[in-house]
Design an enzyme around this catalytic site. Structure first.
Site, PDB file in Angstrom:
ATOM      1  N   ASP A  84       0.820  -1.214   0.000  1.00  0.00           N
ATOM      2  CA  ASP A  84       0.000   0.000   0.000  1.00  0.00           C
ATOM      3  C   ASP A  84       0.851   1.260   0.000  1.00  0.00           C
ATOM      4  OD1 ASP A  84       0.768  -0.815   2.656  1.00  0.00           O
ATOM      5  OD2 ASP A  84      -0.577   0.720   3.452  1.00  0.00           O
ATOM      6  N   GLU A 144       0.228  -1.467   5.696  1.00  0.00           N
ATOM      7  CA  GLU A 144       1.274  -1.020   6.620  1.00  0.00           C
ATOM      8  C   GLU A 144       1.117   0.455   6.953  1.00  0.00           C
ATOM      9  OE1 GLU A 144       5.046   0.714   7.970  1.00  0.00           O
ATOM     10  OE2 GLU A 144       3.944   1.204   6.136  1.00  0.00           O
ATOM     11  N   GLU A 167      12.169  -1.167   4.171  1.00  0.00           N
ATOM     12  CA  GLU A 167      11.643   0.194   4.228  1.00  0.00           C
ATOM     13  C   GLU A 167      12.765   1.149   3.827  1.00  0.00           C
ATOM     14  OE1 GLU A 167       8.731   1.463   4.856  1.00  0.00           O
ATOM     15  OE2 GLU A 167       7.546  -0.007   5.968  1.00  0.00           O
TER      16      GLU A 167
END
Length: 388
Positions: A84, A144, A167
């Site tokens: 997402d 997330e 990330e």
């Protein structure tokens, strides 16, 4: 939408992923969600020979798990990245262009974190194609950016000996990040005519007492010894609402509080800290009445340098980059907190870029390719190559 079935250039894959709208509907009502990008990743993993499971306990919010089993004599490794993105209402230009300019890929999610998805896919496919002793578990998760329902669902069904959470980190090892807890504080007063406030109990006035008390707590947090990489904890009021009209003493005021936490500070301990603060106000101000409700809480994350996954990632990052791998801590939270809470040692690592949640977002193409190389080597070392 077209692609080469055998495409394994992470930058080309990144461009295609950026062109798929995957804005989180928890953040933007009626947004596209993860279904289209989950389908793309599912098909890609299937073409690479992975066993694929789609988890979708919440309708329209799928997560994709790709499993490539080893010989059974090595360690298993989970790679976690989120499907997402945040919204695009203020994005400058086409948020789904995937344009390549001056060594950068542009678009919403380019760095946060479709660069990570692309690198995970390529690294897992390359490493497993060589034959591994342990299992590779690719987890591409929903939500997330809001509630982390995807990683929570994955952890109910899949385990691993260690995990890499991808990330943005500018190719530095994130070995810690702060946790957070959100609370709702409801103050109960008594309505009265505004011309006779002495007949009522002003909940908004009491909110002022709360703000003063929280400022004292903030000063205490800043005066405490700082964490080596994460600094200090924090407390703030993020929302406040109260009163019915201009002529009436407010009978109710509601505040939303955020408490950012350090490793070792549990949600229970910070809730007790706040409750004690407001109980003291109740003691000193007899008409003060409060109800404190915990909304969401996520623990902080801290990796240990001796963990095998940290040592492996650090070594291969240094080899690929030609310099020792830097380490860092982050003020924000990631799904690594949930994975570590589940008992899986993990570390956070990702590509270089800029514009997270901003009006222009990009990922550095060279760093995406370096990320894929580092992940591939780390997978191979941690899971172990097959003998012979």
């Amino acid at each position: 939408m077209t692609r080469l079935p055998s495409e394994t250039d992470p930058v080309a894959i990144l461009q295609q992923l950026v062109r798929i709208d995957s804005v989180n509907p928890g953040l933007v009502p009626n947004a596209a969600g993860e279904a289209p990008i989950a389908a793309w990743c599912r098909d890609w993993l299937l073409e690479q020979g992975f066993d694929v499971t789609v988890l979708e306990q919440t309708a329209g919010r799928p997560s994709v798990v790709g499993l490539k089993r080893g010989t059974g004599i090595g360690r298993s490794l989970m790679l976690n990245g989120h499907l997402d993105t945040v919204g695009v209402a203020t994005y400058a230009g086409d948020p789904f262009s995937g344009d390549f300019r001056d060594g950068r890929v542009y678009g919403r999610g380019a760095i946060d974190t479709k660069s990570g998805l692309a690198a995970i896919l390529v690294a897992a496919a390359r490493a497993s194609a060589q034959g591994l002793a342990g299992d590779v578990i690719v987890t591409l998760v929903a939500d997330e950016e809001f509630g982390s329902i995807g990683t929570e669902e994955v952890l109910r069904s899949f385990r691993a000996d260690a995990a890499l959470v991808i990330e943005p980190s500018s190719l530095e090892l994130t070995i810690g990040h702060r946790g957070f807890a959100w609370f709702e504080l409801e103050l109960t007063g008594l309505a009265a005519h505004g011309s006779q406030p002495e007949l009522g109990v002003d909940a908004i006035w009491h909110a002022g007492l709360v703000l003063r008390a929280l400022d004292g707590l903030r000063q205490q947090l800043n005066a405490a010894p700082a964490h080596a990489t994460l600094g200090h904890g924090a407390v703030r009021v993020s929302q406040i609402a109260g009163g019915d009209d201009a002529a009436t003493v407010a009978a109710r005021c509601v505040l939303t509080l955020e408490r950012r936490t350090l490793p070792g500070q549990s949600p229970e301990s910070v809730e007790a800290e706040l409750r004690a603060l407001f109980t003291e106000l109740e003691r000193t101000e007899p008409q003060f009445q409060f109800t404190l409700t915990r909304l969401v809480a996520r623990a902080a994350f801290a990796a240990e340098p001796h963990w095998p996954i940290v040592r492996a990632l650090s070594g291969h990052a240094e080899r690929v980059l030609g310099r020792p791998a830097a380490t860092r801590g982050e003020p924000f939270w990631t799904d690594a907190g949930l994975i570590l809470e589940a008992g899986i040692p993990c570390v956070v690592f990702g590509a270089d870029g800029d514009g997270l949640h901003a009006d222009t977002e990009w990922a550095d193409a060279q760093s995406v390719r370096a990320l894929a190389d580092i992940l591939e080597a780390t997978i191979t070392e941690f899971c172990g190559p097959t003998a012979g």
